[in-house]
Design a protein around this motif. Structure first.
Motif, mmCIF file in Angstrom:
data_model
loop_
_atom_site.group_PDB
_atom_site.id
_atom_site.type_symbol
_atom_site.label_atom_id
_atom_site.label_comp_id
_atom_site.label_asym_id
_atom_site.label_seq_id
_atom_site.Cartn_x
_atom_site.Cartn_y
_atom_site.Cartn_z
ATOM 1 N N VAL A 52 0.843 -1.202 0.000
ATOM 2 C CA VAL A 52 0.000 0.000 0.000
ATOM 3 C C VAL A 52 0.879 1.254 0.000
ATOM 4 O O VAL A 52 2.012 1.221 0.491
ATOM 5 C CB VAL A 52 -0.949 0.037 1.217
ATOM 6 C CG1 VAL A 52 -1.895 -1.144 1.205
ATOM 7 C CG2 VAL A 52 -0.168 0.072 2.515
ATOM 8 N N VAL A 101 0.424 4.054 3.937
ATOM 9 C CA VAL A 101 0.717 3.532 5.277
ATOM 10 C C VAL A 101 0.385 4.596 6.336
ATOM 11 O O VAL A 101 -0.095 4.276 7.426
ATOM 12 C CB VAL A 101 2.205 3.107 5.377
ATOM 13 C CG1 VAL A 101 2.584 2.742 6.798
ATOM 14 C CG2 VAL A 101 2.489 1.938 4.454
ATOM 15 N N GLU A 142 19.473 -4.040 12.886
ATOM 16 C CA GLU A 142 18.224 -3.541 13.483
ATOM 17 C C GLU A 142 18.121 -3.793 14.975
ATOM 18 O O GLU A 142 17.109 -3.451 15.593
ATOM 19 C CB GLU A 142 17.019 -4.161 12.755
ATOM 20 C CG GLU A 142 16.880 -3.647 11.328
ATOM 21 C CD GLU A 142 15.679 -4.211 10.577
ATOM 22 O OE1 GLU A 142 15.358 -3.672 9.514
ATOM 23 O OE2 GLU A 142 15.061 -5.189 11.037
HETATM 24 N N1 UDP Z 1 5.834 0.222 3.274
HETATM 25 C C1 UDP Z 1 4.941 0.751 2.357
HETATM 26 N N2 UDP Z 1 3.945 -0.055 1.894
HETATM 27 C C2 UDP Z 1 3.809 -1.344 2.263
HETATM 28 C C3 UDP Z 1 4.731 -1.871 3.197
HETATM 29 C C4 UDP Z 1 5.731 -1.061 3.706
HETATM 30 O O1 UDP Z 1 5.021 1.920 1.979
HETATM 31 O O2 UDP Z 1 2.895 -1.994 1.786
HETATM 32 C C5 UDP Z 1 6.904 1.116 3.788
HETATM 33 C C6 UDP Z 1 6.850 1.386 5.265
HETATM 34 O O3 UDP Z 1 5.868 2.366 5.558
HETATM 35 C C7 UDP Z 1 8.284 1.847 5.508
HETATM 36 C C8 UDP Z 1 9.100 1.001 4.525
HETATM 37 O O4 UDP Z 1 8.155 0.495 3.577
HETATM 38 O O5 UDP Z 1 8.448 3.194 5.150
HETATM 39 C C9 UDP Z 1 9.774 -0.161 5.192
HETATM 40 O O6 UDP Z 1 10.937 0.334 5.798
HETATM 41 P P1 UDP Z 1 11.564 -0.365 7.068
HETATM 42 O O7 UDP Z 1 12.790 0.408 7.400
HETATM 43 O O8 UDP Z 1 10.564 -0.490 8.147
HETATM 44 O O9 UDP Z 1 11.899 -1.844 6.580
HETATM 45 P P2 UDP Z 1 12.690 -2.376 5.264
HETATM 46 O O10 UDP Z 1 11.643 -2.740 4.252
HETATM 47 O O11 UDP Z 1 13.621 -1.284 4.793
HETATM 48 O O12 UDP Z 1 13.432 -3.575 5.753
#
Ligand code: UDP
Length: 434
Positions: free
Chosen positions: A303, A306, A345
């Motif tokens: 999505v 978020v 992390e």
């Molecule tokens: N995110 C998004 N849509 C989704 C799932 C995740 O926009 O359907 C975004 C979430 O809001 C965040 C990023 O993806 O900004 C994930 O970053 P995070 O550092 O939490 O984890 P990574 O995917 O880099 O391991």
């Protein structure tokens, strides 16, 4: 007086979702603040300026995600060295990619005014290459990188712990998101005057930290297909952009617990994990509830809003990704962290728990995760307290503030908005976004 827009390159790589997300948010902030005074280009630098197999880093990262112990060994490997440039890993990388990076920057450097790196493996090689380009062929008198008038800035996109490779004392400015990383930068020899603590740059939906009213929250819940509710009962479950972790098992355990509880709603954002999304859509929840009340989870793929789901929810269950955590702090959303990428992390867990903004329960036992959620939903005052603690960590102005500081000091671009000068930076954006 500059007639042409200042040319800015933001270098990232798709190793995880966070680097691109930060690059996009800085691009949006730079455009919001400076309009056509700047021209911003995003480049997956590892993919485009480094030779094979380094250029395959995004794919390698995805594979390593399935082998946490190997990832942890790679992460720990050089941490005892003084600086990243001293390590064998860096020396091997530089000798292997030197020619290709020099070729790339030789062209680009002529036109550029500023380079921003949001990835730990990029700024060292960029600085090294620019220094070599400044020195010229050898027949020229010795020059320094500063003679190229092309500043290099690093923006750290980790939150509670950061790998040694994030820090290069030669970078012109270093932006860090937390006290923990500020201290790590000093320990690694970055001069204090270069370090700026501004927060993690997030996309525009997170540039406003003002809480919505209970009425607005209910309206948003209805708009998103949830039941508008008076009490805290909406659980948002995420696993980063790729839907990592035991998302399926945790979703099932929480769903079953909510059914037993007789109330509660579950939103699962599976990101790009299609397999888990399909399995959850097909799952039969038995029983689905009692009497009037039926359990109807919202199962979603990737999505782009978020921020809205976080505003509508009452708590977040997620792996310890820096992006998701920083976003939930802005939305005042208590976090139940269930997994983490080893090394990288780990510090994010203490960042949340030490600040009273959530808890950690491993997804190795999904039923314990579900039990913690049940405990939270039955205890609204605790949820409220964690929500307030989360808001204390919120840094909604990060992207705008980072952009303003770097353009002000390195490009001599002042922002014309009066409120910026008077210090009420960010309020206009808030009003527009509400
Ligand atoms: N995110 C998004 N849509 C989704 C799932 C995740 O926009 O359907 C975004 C979430 O809001 C965040 C990023 O993806 O900004 C994930 O970053 P995070 O550092 O939490 O984890 P990574 O995917 O880099 O391991």
């Amino acid at each position: 007086v500059h007639q042409r827009p200042r040319q800015i390159h933001i270098y990232f790589s798709d190793t995880g979702g966070g680097h691109r997300a930060s690059a996009l948010s800085l691009e949006a902030a730079l455009k919001k603040l400076y309009g056509n005074q700047v021209s911003v280009t995003l480049v997956d630098f590892i993919r485009h300026a480094m030779p094979w197999p380094l250029s395959q880093a995004p794919e390698t990262y995805q594979t390593l995600g399935h082998f946490p112990s190997v990832y942890k060994r790679a992460w720990d490997y050089d941490q005892d060295s003084e600086t990243w440039c001293d390590t064998t890993s860096y020396k091997m990388m530089w000798s292997y990619c030197r020619e290709s990076v020099l070729n790339y920057l030789e062209q680009a450097a002529l036109e550029l005014d500023l380079i921003i790196s949001v990835h730990p493996l990029i700024h060292h090689v960029v600085i090294e290459a620019l220094e070599e380009l400044a020195r010229g062929s050898g027949s020229q008198p010795p020059a320094s990188r500063q003679d190229l008038c092309l500043p290099v800035v690093t923006v750290v996109t980790d939150l509670g712990s950061a790998h040694l490779s994030w820090f290069d004392p030669r970078a012109d400015m270093l932006f860090v998101p937390s006290q923990e990383i500020y201290q790590a930068a000093i320990k690694r020899g970055v001069p204090r005057r270069k370090i700026h603590l501004c927060g993690l740059p997030l996309r525009e939906g997170f540039w406003c930290a003002d809480p919505v009213s209970p009425d607005q929250k209910r309206q948003l819940q209805a708009q998103l297909g949830l039941r508008p509710t008076e009490r805290p009962e909406v659980v948002l479950l995420m696993g980063g952009g790729e839907g990592f972790g035991r998302l399926l098992d945790v979703a099932c355990a929480i769903g079953d617990t909510l059914i037993g509880l007789g109330y509660g709603q579950l939103v699962v954002v599976c990101g790009r994990n299609e397999e888990v999304r399909k399995a959850l859509v097909e799952r039969r929840w038995t029983p689905r509830g009692f009497g009037e009340w039926l359990f109807e989870p919202l199962i979603l793929g990737f999505v782009t809003n978020v921020d809205q789901y976080m505003t509508a929810a009452d708590c977040l269950v997620t792996k310890a990704g820096p992006g998701s955590i920083a976003e939930s702090m802005i939305k005042g959303l208590p976090c139940l962290l269930t997994a983490f990428v080893p090394g990288q992390e780990e510090g994010n867990i203490s960042y949340v728990t030490d600040n009273g903004a959530g808890a950690y329960v491993s997804d190795q036992d999904p039923h314990l995760v579900a039990a913690k959620i049940e405990e939270w939903l039955k205890d609204p005052p605790t949820l409220e307290r964690m929500s307030e603690n989360a808001r204390r960590l919120a840094q909604p102005d990060a992207a705008l503030e980072i952009s303003r500081r770097m353009c002000d000091s390195l490009l001599d671009l002042g922002v014309e908005l009066e409120e910026v000068r008077s210090g009420s930076f960010g309020t206009t954006w808030r009003n527009q976004l509400l």
